[in-house]
Structures are given as structure tokens and as C-alpha cells.
Design an enzyme around this catalytic site. Structure first.
Site, PDB file in Angstrom:
ATOM      1  N   PRO A 117      48.933  36.175  44.601  1.00 39.33           N
ATOM      2  CA  PRO A 117      49.281  37.323  43.764  1.00 39.33           C
ATOM      3  C   PRO A 117      48.476  38.568  44.174  1.00 39.33           C
ATOM      4  O   PRO A 117      47.301  38.453  44.530  1.00 39.33           O
ATOM      5  CB  PRO A 117      48.928  36.883  42.343  1.00 39.33           C
ATOM      6  CG  PRO A 117      48.283  35.566  42.441  1.00 39.33           C
ATOM      7  CD  PRO A 117      48.370  35.051  43.839  1.00 39.33           C
ATOM      8  N   VAL A 118      49.156  39.703  44.132  1.00 36.34           N
ATOM      9  CA  VAL A 118      48.526  40.961  44.562  1.00 36.34           C
ATOM     10  C   VAL A 118      47.678  41.535  43.423  1.00 36.34           C
ATOM     11  O   VAL A 118      48.050  41.436  42.252  1.00 36.34           O
ATOM     12  CB  VAL A 118      49.629  41.965  44.973  1.00 36.34           C
ATOM     13  CG1 VAL A 118      49.031  43.326  45.314  1.00 36.34           C
ATOM     14  CG2 VAL A 118      50.414  41.424  46.145  1.00 36.34           C
ATOM     15  N   GLY A 121      42.562  39.525  42.246  1.00 32.12           N
ATOM     16  CA  GLY A 121      41.206  39.038  42.505  1.00 32.12           C
ATOM     17  C   GLY A 121      41.160  37.831  43.421  1.00 32.12           C
ATOM     18  O   GLY A 121      40.115  37.212  43.596  1.00 32.12           O
ATOM     19  N   ASP A 168      35.278  39.931  50.780  1.00 32.83           N
ATOM     20  CA  ASP A 168      36.586  39.256  50.737  1.00 32.83           C
ATOM     21  C   ASP A 168      37.030  38.835  52.133  1.00 32.83           C
ATOM     22  O   ASP A 168      37.374  37.671  52.378  1.00 32.83           O
ATOM     23  CB  ASP A 168      37.660  40.182  50.135  1.00 32.83           C
ATOM     24  CG  ASP A 168      37.480  40.395  48.645  1.00 32.83           C
ATOM     25  OD1 ASP A 168      36.427  40.013  48.106  1.00 32.83           O
ATOM     26  OD2 ASP A 168      38.404  40.964  48.022  1.00 32.83           O
TER      27      ASP A 168
HETATM   28  C1  MEV Z   1      36.351  42.315  45.115  1.00 35.11           C
HETATM   29  O1  MEV Z   1      36.854  41.024  45.392  1.00 35.11           O
HETATM   30  C2  MEV Z   1      34.862  42.279  44.970  1.00 35.11           C
HETATM   31  C3  MEV Z   1      34.198  43.607  44.621  1.00 35.11           C
HETATM   32  O2  MEV Z   1      32.800  43.356  44.561  1.00 35.11           O
HETATM   33  C4  MEV Z   1      34.499  44.669  45.648  1.00 35.11           C
HETATM   34  C5  MEV Z   1      33.837  44.407  46.985  1.00 35.11           C
HETATM   35  O3  MEV Z   1      32.865  43.665  47.067  1.00 35.11           O
HETATM   36  O4  MEV Z   1      34.315  44.996  47.969  1.00 35.11           O
HETATM   37  C6  MEV Z   1      34.636  44.108  43.250  1.00 35.11           C
END
Ligand code: MEV
Length: 330
Positions: A117-118, A121, A168
Site C-alpha cells: 500500500p502507498v 509506512g 527505508d
Molecule cells: C519513514 O519510513 C521514516 C521517517 O523517519 C522518515 C525517514 O527516516 O526518512 C519518518
């Protein structure tokens, strides 16, 4: 993945000589991810812990075509590369990977599919870019080390997220639990005793770029308060790492709850995140927190394996669109 405007959506026109139908014959695959501890603070130099999630995947294939095409119908897009804007993360990953392989980007089609899913998270953007880079390497018979894949996909992440830490694309490229500090090579996270988490998609799409931008604005206004929150999150990450690498993982529950409280203080939680955390805890989850950018996206709950089904059911009853139960460190 949010693909930028400036190129046609599905044009109903196939690349000449290529047909519709089952598209991927030998796809390169990339998995999703969740952040266990440390999101947001990681953008400001604190450590964070992330793990791959194999239950959701992005798949890509590169093949010969007449002209240069991107077929990303999962995202409602099918277009000529020449029509992509400079801010198109998928086109950037395609171009950079071909360039890295020392080949001309001529008469090639990139086909991409994803079950991730976009803006939830789960690392959709990183996984799609990773599958793309791997598909290009596969097409040209080139081996790329995970560090190289991560470096190439980081460029797409910058387009998508504005100011990403790199966590990520790094966890997706390495496909193993990691300890991540921005700007440093990631370290493996050694999971001494496997543990189970339930991941709940809130159904509320929340682009990471927005919450990261809001935290940056808050930090600019009140640097002392935000730095203190980041440092507290960093301390929790160190505690969580010590537990995961050596102690009873049930001890992670309170650390998760405390991380959630600090994310609420940062302003990146939302009613749905808190409702889902409460629902999970009410039926026996040992701890729960939002994971990733927040304000929607997903929530993770630490569970004893025999309560996973009850927690998943409670999360769905409380509004989660879907849940994934996964073991960390098998
Ligand atoms: C996004 O999955 C995680 C954050 O900490 C952003 C990042 O680390 O680039 C919110």
C-alpha cells in the site's frame, strides 16, 4: 509510490510490439519494511531499528521494447520515459540504474507491480525503486551489492520524501533487520529471540514528506524541545536494541508504548493511530506504536504468538484496513 504529474496516465496504448496480459515473467522482487523504533528522530541523527516485511512486495522487470517505456499500472500509470518529469522517482531509479550499468537507455520497457500500500509506512517507494534497480541489473547481467542498490534508490527517496534519512531504502536493499544511523553504513540487528508483531494498515494514506516536513517546521521553531524529544527517542532505540539482541523480547512492549508517546509529542500521531494502539493493548498486545511517517499509515503491535489472531481481529474491528502478522528474526 506517488508518481508525479507531467506524464500521461494509462494511455491505452501499448509499447509497439508488446502486449497486455500477465506482465512479469522473471521479475526482480523487493520486500516492504517497518520501522520498529526511532522514526523521525532518525532524520536528525538518532539511531533507528527497521526490519523487512516479506508479506508485501514490489516486482519489476526490464525488457526490450520499441522506444523507452514505463508500465506502472499498479499506480495507474503507463507512459513514455520521455514524458516523465524530473521529479518522477520511478523514472529516476530506471535512468540511474541503467547509467550505473554503463548502458544506453534505449529501446527498453520497465514494468512494475506492487502489493505494498502507498503512503502506508510499509516502504512502497523504496521497494518499487529497489525492484527497478534490481531489474535493470538483472537485464544487463550486472551484480549490484546492497550498498550500491541503496545508494541508487536513495535518489528516488529524496524526490519522494524531501529529506529522508535513508533508512527505508537501506533496509529494503539489505533485506535483514538493521540498526541505522543517517550517513553511516547500516549494522545488522541481531535478533536473539524471534518475536511476533502485528502490522495494521490504518487505511489513512499519509505521505511521509508531509509529516517529515511538519517535524522540520516544529524543529525550526523550537529546536530545544525537538532535540530533547529526538534524544529521548534515541535513548529508547538503544534500550530496544539491547533487549532485541540479548533479553526477553516481551520487555520491548513498554519501550514501544513510550516511543508512541514521544511520537505523539512530536505531533506525528493521529486519532486512528492511537485508537489502533489502544485496541491492540486492550486484547493483550504487549506494546504498540505507529510505524513510519505516522498520522495514519501503519501501527505495529508486539504480541505473544498465541494472541496474534485476537490482536489482529481487534485491530480490524477498530478500523484497520488489513493486518499482517509477521515474525521478526526467524
Ligand atoms: C519513514 O519510513 C521514516 C521517517 O523517519 C522518515 C525517514 O527516516 O526518512 C519518518
Amino acid at each position: 509510490m506517488r508518481l508525479e504529474a507531467g506524464s500521461s496516465s494509462d494511455s491505452r496504448e501499448d509499447p509497439p510490439g508488446l502486449s497486455r496480459g500477465p506482465r512479469l515473467v522473471h521479475p526482480s522482487v523487493a520486500v516492504g519494511k517497518v520501522i520498529l523504533f526511532g522514526e523521525h528522530a532518525v532524520v536528525y541523527g538518532q539511531p533507528a531499528l527497521a526490519v523487512p516485511v516479506a508479506a508485501v512486495t514490489a516486482r519489476a522487470e526490464v525488457r526490450a521494447a520499441r522506444g523507452e517505456w514505463i508500465d506502472a499500472r499498479t499506480f495507474g500509470r503507463h507512459y513514455r520515459l520521455a514524458q516523465a518529469t524530473e521529479r518522477d522517482p520511478l523514472a529516476l531509479a530506471f535512468r540511474l540504474a541503467v547509467e550505473h550499468c554503463g548502458q544506453p537507455l534505449r529501446n527498453l520497457e520497465l514494468v512494475v507491480e506492487s502489493t505494498i500500500p502507498v503512503a502506508a509506512g510499509l516502504g512502497s517507494g523504496a521497494a518499487v525503486a529497489t525492484a527497478t534497480v534490481r531489474a535493470v541489473a538483472e537485464h544487463f547481467g550486472v551484480h549490484l551489492a546492497p550498498e550500491v542498490v541503496a545508494a541508487l534508490t536513495f535518489e528516488s527517496e529524496k524526490l519522494l520524501h524531501g529529506k529522508p534519512s535513508g533508512i527505508d531504502n537501506t533496509v529494503v536493499a539489505h533485506e535483514r533487520p538493521i540498526v541505522f544511523v543517517k550517513g553511516q553504513p547500516s549494522e545488522p540487528l541481531h535478533v536473539a529471540r524471534p518475536f511476533t508483531i502485528v502490522i495494521a494498515d490504518s487505511g489513512l494514506a499519509s505521505p511521509t514528506r508531509i509529516t517529515v516536513g511538519d517535524v522540520a517546521a516544529g524543529h525550526a521553531q523550537d529546536p530545544e524541545r525537538y532535540q530533547a524529544l529526538f534524544a529521548s527517542i534515541g535513548a529508547l532505540v538503544a534500550r530496544a536494541r539491547a533487549i532485541i539482541e540479548g533479553a526477553d523480547p516481551a520487555l520491548l512492549g513498554p519501550v514501544m508504548d513510550e516511543n508512541q508517546r514521544l511520537l505523539e509529542a512530536l505531533g506525528v500521531s493521529a486519532e486512528i493511530n492511537e485508537r489502533l494502539c489502544a485496541a491492540a493493548r486492550a486484547v493483550g498486545a504487549l506494546g504498540a506504536k505507529l510505524s513510519g511517517g505516522g498520522r495514519g499509515g501503519n501501527v505495529i503491535a508486539l504480541v505473544a504468538p498465541d494472541s496474534a489472531d485476537a490482536v489482529a481481529a481487534a485491530l480490524e474491528a477498530a478500523g484497520a484496513r488489513r493486518t499482517i502478522t509477521t515474525q521478526v528474526g526467524s
